[in-house]
Design a protein around this motif. Structure first.
Motif, PDB file in Angstrom:
ATOM      1  N   GLY A  76     -45.874  28.103 -57.727  1.00 36.45           N
ATOM      2  CA  GLY A  76     -46.734  29.148 -57.198  1.00 36.45           C
ATOM      3  C   GLY A  76     -46.470  29.432 -55.740  1.00 36.45           C
ATOM      4  O   GLY A  76     -46.399  30.588 -55.314  1.00 36.45           O
ATOM      5  N   GLU A  97     -40.957  33.882 -62.773  1.00 37.89           N
ATOM      6  CA  GLU A  97     -41.686  34.447 -61.626  1.00 37.89           C
ATOM      7  C   GLU A  97     -40.843  35.487 -60.907  1.00 37.89           C
ATOM      8  O   GLU A  97     -41.331  36.561 -60.534  1.00 37.89           O
ATOM      9  CB  GLU A  97     -42.064  33.313 -60.662  1.00 37.89           C
ATOM     10  N   GLU A 148     -52.796  34.031 -56.718  1.00 39.99           N
ATOM     11  CA  GLU A 148     -52.194  32.712 -56.885  1.00 39.99           C
ATOM     12  C   GLU A 148     -52.875  31.681 -55.997  1.00 39.99           C
ATOM     13  O   GLU A 148     -53.107  30.533 -56.417  1.00 39.99           O
ATOM     14  CB  GLU A 148     -50.698  32.776 -56.562  1.00 39.99           C
ATOM     15  N   ARG A 184     -51.118  39.670 -55.584  1.00 38.74           N
ATOM     16  CA  ARG A 184     -50.576  38.499 -56.261  1.00 38.74           C
ATOM     17  C   ARG A 184     -50.712  37.235 -55.410  1.00 38.74           C
ATOM     18  O   ARG A 184     -50.966  36.143 -55.919  1.00 38.74           O
ATOM     19  CB  ARG A 184     -49.108  38.730 -56.613  1.00 38.74           C
TER      20      ARG A 184
END
Length: 429
Positions: free
Chosen positions: A370, A203, A324, A320
């Motif tokens: 996340g 990530e 997510e 993003r």
């Protein structure tokens, strides 16, 4: 996004160990309480000697937990002594040389030594106990004067040795099974830790690649403008031309270093993404794709026209974070309505993704990273992010990204609720 169902806590290893110790202590006390009166009444052993020798015999399994060799010596001495302290007239009608409590103690002792300290010491305890008990018929000829007594002693020795050998085999198998289970548990924990680290690194690498794309574009523009300044701006003196050339060279060097750094971050199975990076204008399409999957999603975008010229890093982070948060809502709150609100003003861009309580309990999903990824995206830009449960059983993710250069919004300025520190290591439930 949705609150995860509480799982029943696993029984700690210390509780299992405490339970096993309590059971062992209870077994020792019961055996000692049976051995003393039976040995005294049925075999005629003097009571003081029965107390002493019985304590050594029954206490050996407890001593074996910490000092197995001392326990083996203690048990062997008690095994040798106890059958000799009998009165033939009384003991002729009872099991000899092993009484029933002594037999059970022998079986327990072999099992404890084998399970705790391994098959080698367990075999030593088994062999010494069996061989030592054989000396009793040899030393007490008066006990085996009759054929019936000799046959009874032989049967008693065979039964005792067989039960102790069976316990030895069982303890070896159970100890091996426990060791294998412990090794598998350690391997699973290690694999889970490595997987979480790998997910976090991937990530962060993706964030670095996105930032590289944006910064590389800006550096390329600077390099082109500096290189062509001598042709676009007539009348530049030599000093100004040299200055522009230095700027172009610095930009080219910076691009080279950035590519080298990105090459270090990228692993062998990662490839450069050729699709353009998404921004605020792509959020409606993202919401539509979630709706086509059967999820009820509401979208409100306020003032985004003024933010359409925001820096690409801010737009990528906003997209993003919304992506997510929607993914977590769909995964952890199936069937719940989700609302997305994007509000922009001259100072900051505010994102709110909230889902209601799911109509049915969600399935258990392993935790990921996340939430940490979203928080890192916001903090890189000087913003903030919180993820908190709502009163109706849902979940709310709220992020603030500054639009003005150098401005760092605070939670007090925008009514944000700081997420608890422990949540930084967890997936949004």
């Amino acid at each position: 996004m949705a609150r995860r169902r509480a799982r029943p806590p696993r029984a700690p290893r210390m509780n299992r160990r405490t339970t096993a110790l309590a059971a062992l202590y209870a077994a020792v006390v019961v055996l000692y309480a049976l051995l003393v009166p039976l040995q005294t009444v049925l075999s005629g052993t003097p009571l003081p000697l029965t107390f002493l020798v019985g304590a050594a015999l029954c206490g050996a399994p407890l001593v074996a937990l910490a000092r197995p060799r001392t326990a083996i010596a203690l048990f062997t001495a008690a095994t040798f002594t106890l059958p000799l302290l009998v009165v033939p007239a009384q003991a002729i009608q009872s099991p000899w040389p092993w009484s029933v409590p002594a037999l059970l103690t022998f079986v327990l002792f072999v099992g404890v030594v084998t399970f705790v300290h391994g098959p080698r010491l367990g075999a030593v305890a088994l062999v010494l106990g069996a061989l030592t008990s054989l000396t009793a018929p040899l030393l007490r000829a008066d006990m085996v004067a009759s054929g019936a007594s000799a046959g009874s002693a032989t049967a008693d020795l065979i039964v005792t040795s067989s039960l102790a050998a069976a316990m030895y085999l069982i303890a070896v198998l159970v100890a091996g099974r426990v060791r294998v289970a412990q090794e598998l548990t350690r391997e699973r924990e290690h694999s889970a830790l490595e997987e979480s680290r790998r997910a976090l690194v991937e990530e962060r690498t993706r964030i670095a690649r996105e930032l590289h794309d944006v910064v590389a574009h800006s550096m390329s523009v600077i390099q082109v403008q500096a290189s062509t300044a001598r042709y676009r701006l007539p009348g530049l003196d030599d000093a100004a031309t040299a200055e522009f050339e230095d700027i172009a060279a610095t930009a080219r060097t910076s691009l080279t270093e950035m590519r080298r750094m990105l090459g270090v971050l990228r692993t062998e199975d990662q490839h450069a993404e050729l699709a353009p990076q998404q921004g605020l204008d792509d959020i409606p399409a993202l919401v539509d794709s979630i709706r086509r999957a059967g999820v009820e999603v509401g979208l409100v975008m306020e003032g985004t026209d003024a933010a359409s010229g925001a820096e690409p890093t801010v737009q990528i982070a906003a997209f993003r974070i919304v992506q997510e948060a929607l993914s977590n809502a769909v995964r952890h709150a199936p069937g719940a309505r989700v609302t997305v609100r994007v509000h922009a003003d001259s100072a900051a861009l505010r994102l709110v993704v909230q889902n209601a309580a799911p109509p049915r309990p969600p399935e258990a999903h392993p935790g990921g990273y996340g939430l940490r990824g979203m928080r890192e995206r916001a903090e890189i830009l000087g913003g903030s992010l919180s993820a908190v449960p709502t009163d109706d059983g849902g979940w709310r993710v709220e992020a603030t990204l500054p639009l003005a250069n150098g401005s760092t919004p605070t939670t007090a300025d925008h009514g944000m609720t700081a997420a608890p520190p422990a949540a930084a290591d967890e997936e949004t439930p």
